[in-house]
Motif scaffolding. Sequence first.
Motif, PDB file in Angstrom:
ATOM      1  N   VAL A 175       0.734  -1.203   0.028  1.00 13.32           N
ATOM      2  CA  VAL A 175       0.156  -0.137   0.050  1.00 13.32           C
ATOM      3  C   VAL A 175       0.824   1.249   0.063  1.00 13.32           C
ATOM      4  O   VAL A 175       0.579   2.260  -0.894  1.00 13.32           O
ATOM      5  CB  VAL A 175      -0.977  -0.045   1.338  1.00 13.32           C
ATOM      6  N   LEU A 176       1.936   1.104   0.858  1.00 15.94           N
ATOM      7  CA  LEU A 176       2.920   2.536   0.699  1.00 15.94           C
ATOM      8  C   LEU A 176       3.501   2.651  -0.321  1.00 15.94           C
ATOM      9  O   LEU A 176       3.673   3.832  -0.675  1.00 15.94           O
ATOM     10  CB  LEU A 176       3.480   2.267   2.213  1.00 15.94           C
ATOM     11  N   THR A 177       3.728   1.504  -0.974  1.00 16.41           N
ATOM     12  CA  THR A 177       4.401   1.580  -2.292  1.00 16.41           C
ATOM     13  C   THR A 177       3.600   2.243  -3.291  1.00 16.41           C
ATOM     14  O   THR A 177       4.063   3.024  -4.071  1.00 16.41           O
ATOM     15  CB  THR A 177       5.072   0.321  -2.644  1.00 16.41           C
ATOM     16  N   ALA A 178       2.543   1.808  -3.395  1.00 15.86           N
ATOM     17  CA  ALA A 178       1.616   2.241  -4.255  1.00 15.86           C
ATOM     18  C   ALA A 178       1.176   3.659  -4.251  1.00 15.86           C
ATOM     19  O   ALA A 178       1.212   4.616  -5.122  1.00 15.86           O
ATOM     20  CB  ALA A 178       0.087   1.295  -4.382  1.00 15.86           C
ATOM     21  N   THR A 179       1.118   4.083  -2.951  1.00 13.34           N
ATOM     22  CA  THR A 179       0.711   5.293  -2.669  1.00 13.34           C
ATOM     23  C   THR A 179       1.835   6.391  -2.904  1.00 13.34           C
ATOM     24  O   THR A 179       1.500   7.431  -3.420  1.00 13.34           O
ATOM     25  CB  THR A 179       0.695   5.702  -1.007  1.00 13.34           C
ATOM     26  N   ARG A 180       3.080   6.115  -2.978  1.00  9.84           N
ATOM     27  CA  ARG A 180       4.240   6.593  -3.289  1.00  9.84           C
ATOM     28  C   ARG A 180       4.282   6.925  -4.915  1.00  9.84           C
ATOM     29  O   ARG A 180       4.364   8.004  -5.350  1.00  9.84           O
ATOM     30  CB  ARG A 180       5.524   6.008  -2.887  1.00  9.84           C
ATOM     31  N   LEU A 181       3.980   5.760  -5.661  1.00  8.37           N
ATOM     32  CA  LEU A 181       4.102   6.093  -7.044  1.00  8.37           C
ATOM     33  C   LEU A 181       2.747   6.967  -7.761  1.00  8.37           C
ATOM     34  O   LEU A 181       2.907   7.546  -8.656  1.00  8.37           O
ATOM     35  CB  LEU A 181       3.881   4.437  -7.618  1.00  8.37           C
ATOM     36  N   LEU A 182       1.587   6.797  -7.055  1.00 12.07           N
ATOM     37  CA  LEU A 182       0.557   7.559  -7.380  1.00 12.07           C
ATOM     38  C   LEU A 182       0.777   8.985  -6.975  1.00 12.07           C
ATOM     39  O   LEU A 182       0.652   9.768  -7.975  1.00 12.07           O
ATOM     40  CB  LEU A 182      -0.889   7.253  -6.477  1.00 12.07           C
ATOM     41  N   MET A 183       1.388   9.294  -5.974  1.00  8.26           N
ATOM     42  CA  MET A 183       1.989  10.660  -5.647  1.00  8.26           C
ATOM     43  C   MET A 183       2.978  11.258  -6.787  1.00  8.26           C
ATOM     44  O   MET A 183       3.010  12.351  -7.168  1.00  8.26           O
ATOM     45  CB  MET A 183       2.422  10.891  -4.388  1.00  8.26           C
ATOM     46  N   GLU A 184       4.080  10.258  -7.148  1.00  4.31           N
ATOM     47  CA  GLU A 184       5.021  10.447  -8.092  1.00  4.31           C
ATOM     48  C   GLU A 184       4.298  10.898  -9.614  1.00  4.31           C
ATOM     49  O   GLU A 184       4.803  11.587 -10.445  1.00  4.31           O
ATOM     50  CB  GLU A 184       5.801   9.522  -8.282  1.00  4.31           C
ATOM     51  N   GLN A 185       2.981  10.531  -9.589  1.00  4.67           N
ATOM     52  CA  GLN A 185       2.297  10.694 -10.883  1.00  4.67           C
ATOM     53  C   GLN A 185       1.516  11.910 -10.791  1.00  4.67           C
ATOM     54  O   GLN A 185       0.816  12.416 -11.873  1.00  4.67           O
ATOM     55  CB  GLN A 185       1.501   9.491 -11.400  1.00  4.67           C
ATOM     56  N   GLY A 186       1.537  12.567  -9.650  1.00  2.67           N
ATOM     57  CA  GLY A 186       0.853  14.042  -9.384  1.00  2.67           C
ATOM     58  C   GLY A 186      -0.360  13.778  -8.632  1.00  2.67           C
ATOM     59  O   GLY A 186      -1.204  14.842  -8.369  1.00  2.67           O
ATOM     60  N   PHE A 187      -0.678  12.734  -8.148  1.00  3.04           N
ATOM     61  CA  PHE A 187      -2.075  12.617  -7.318  1.00  3.04           C
ATOM     62  C   PHE A 187      -1.652  13.205  -5.945  1.00  3.04           C
ATOM     63  O   PHE A 187      -0.388  13.023  -5.448  1.00  3.04           O
ATOM     64  CB  PHE A 187      -2.349  11.106  -7.134  1.00  3.04           C
ATOM     65  N   THR A 188      -2.392  13.956  -5.404  1.00  2.13           N
ATOM     66  CA  THR A 188      -2.390  14.548  -4.057  1.00  2.13           C
ATOM     67  C   THR A 188      -2.957  13.592  -3.231  1.00  2.13           C
ATOM     68  O   THR A 188      -4.161  13.271  -3.133  1.00  2.13           O
ATOM     69  CB  THR A 188      -3.251  15.697  -3.823  1.00  2.13           C
ATOM     70  N   ILE A 189      -2.106  13.017  -2.022  1.00  2.00           N
ATOM     71  CA  ILE A 189      -2.524  12.097  -1.205  1.00  2.00           C
ATOM     72  C   ILE A 189      -1.904  12.560   0.155  1.00  2.00           C
ATOM     73  O   ILE A 189      -0.662  12.528   0.480  1.00  2.00           O
ATOM     74  CB  ILE A 189      -2.059  10.644  -1.376  1.00  2.00           C
ATOM     75  N   PRO A 190      -2.608  13.395   0.775  1.00  2.59           N
ATOM     76  CA  PRO A 190      -2.165  13.735   2.171  1.00  2.59           C
ATOM     77  C   PRO A 190      -1.859  12.896   3.116  1.00  2.59           C
ATOM     78  O   PRO A 190      -2.551  11.866   3.192  1.00  2.59           O
ATOM     79  CB  PRO A 190      -3.507  14.863   2.736  1.00  2.59           C
TER      80      PRO A 190
END
Length: 338
Positions: A175-190
């Motif tokens: 989950v934490l790896t997926a969160t990091r990748l999504l943020m690298e794509q420009g998603f805002t995940i506080p």
Amino acid sequence: RVNGEMIDREYVVDFVEKYREQFEPVRPSFFELTMEMAFLWFARQKVDIAVIETGLGGRLDSTNIITPVLSIITNIGFDHMKFLGDTLPQIAAEKAGIIKPGVAVVIGEKGDKEVEQLFRNKAAALDAPIRFAEEEVNDLSAVRKGSKWIYSTREYPTIIGELGGFAQKKNARTVLTATRLLMEQGFTIPHNAVYQGFSQVISLTGLQGRWQLLQEKPRIICDIAHNAHGLRDVMEQLKAEQYNRLHLVFGMANDKDTESVLSLLPKACRYYFTRASVERALDEHLLQEQAAFHGLHGESFGSVAEAVAEAIKNADKDDCIFIGGSSFVVADALPLFS
């Protein structure tokens, strides 16, 4: 569910009435039909993000018509071997079918070298960035506190994990790896969204059957782990429980590797072999016979409700009853405790 709210009952009825003439000649599976209904519901609700889980394998799964923003493969175990193959690389090749050109993919557990290389080769061929959670989040600590986990990393200190199963330690990395990748794509995940997602996953999603405590005295626990890979963690967790006697209400689907599963089960307990109320359920008498070869003994019951009732009747308040072996068995058991 959309934002935690279950699909409208009326929409389900309307969907069947509207599309019956189109889907009946095709004879889709229950999964394929409900997947189509879910996709239409998501579109109608104009969701920003949809979490889509494959039903079986990946390459030929009905969900594989989409092009996602991120793909996740949690792990590879011996499951659905009748359809996916009887070796881990064969099964991995089917799962790798969800990897799309240019779309990043997270691998939760590498598995053996051959499986890892297969994933690397597939991703390289499709120019898809690949991340292995075990490498990406290599500073995760996990401490058990009551029925929950306390996770910590440099980026996310002191995350409270509501799901208490032993397997959740591996899932947390994914989950934490997926969160990091999504943020690298420009998603805002506080950060607070990550903490809330871990600590309130059950109430936010309605997730059930993951090392779920159904009753105290006797302690009754259910888990939907249904192959050797998942049940290995569950059996380790059962060993850590405190009880006088252990009772197992157990059933399986007929497309599972029963031998590898039965070899993991404890001998020092009383078994209630049963079958779920679906066509794919393994006959309870056949399961009882196969279990006897592994030194596992008990009675057989034609329904989950009968098996659970008998286990409760035989259990003392300091005993433990575990219900599992199949997600269908757990699905039949949950209404008994609602």
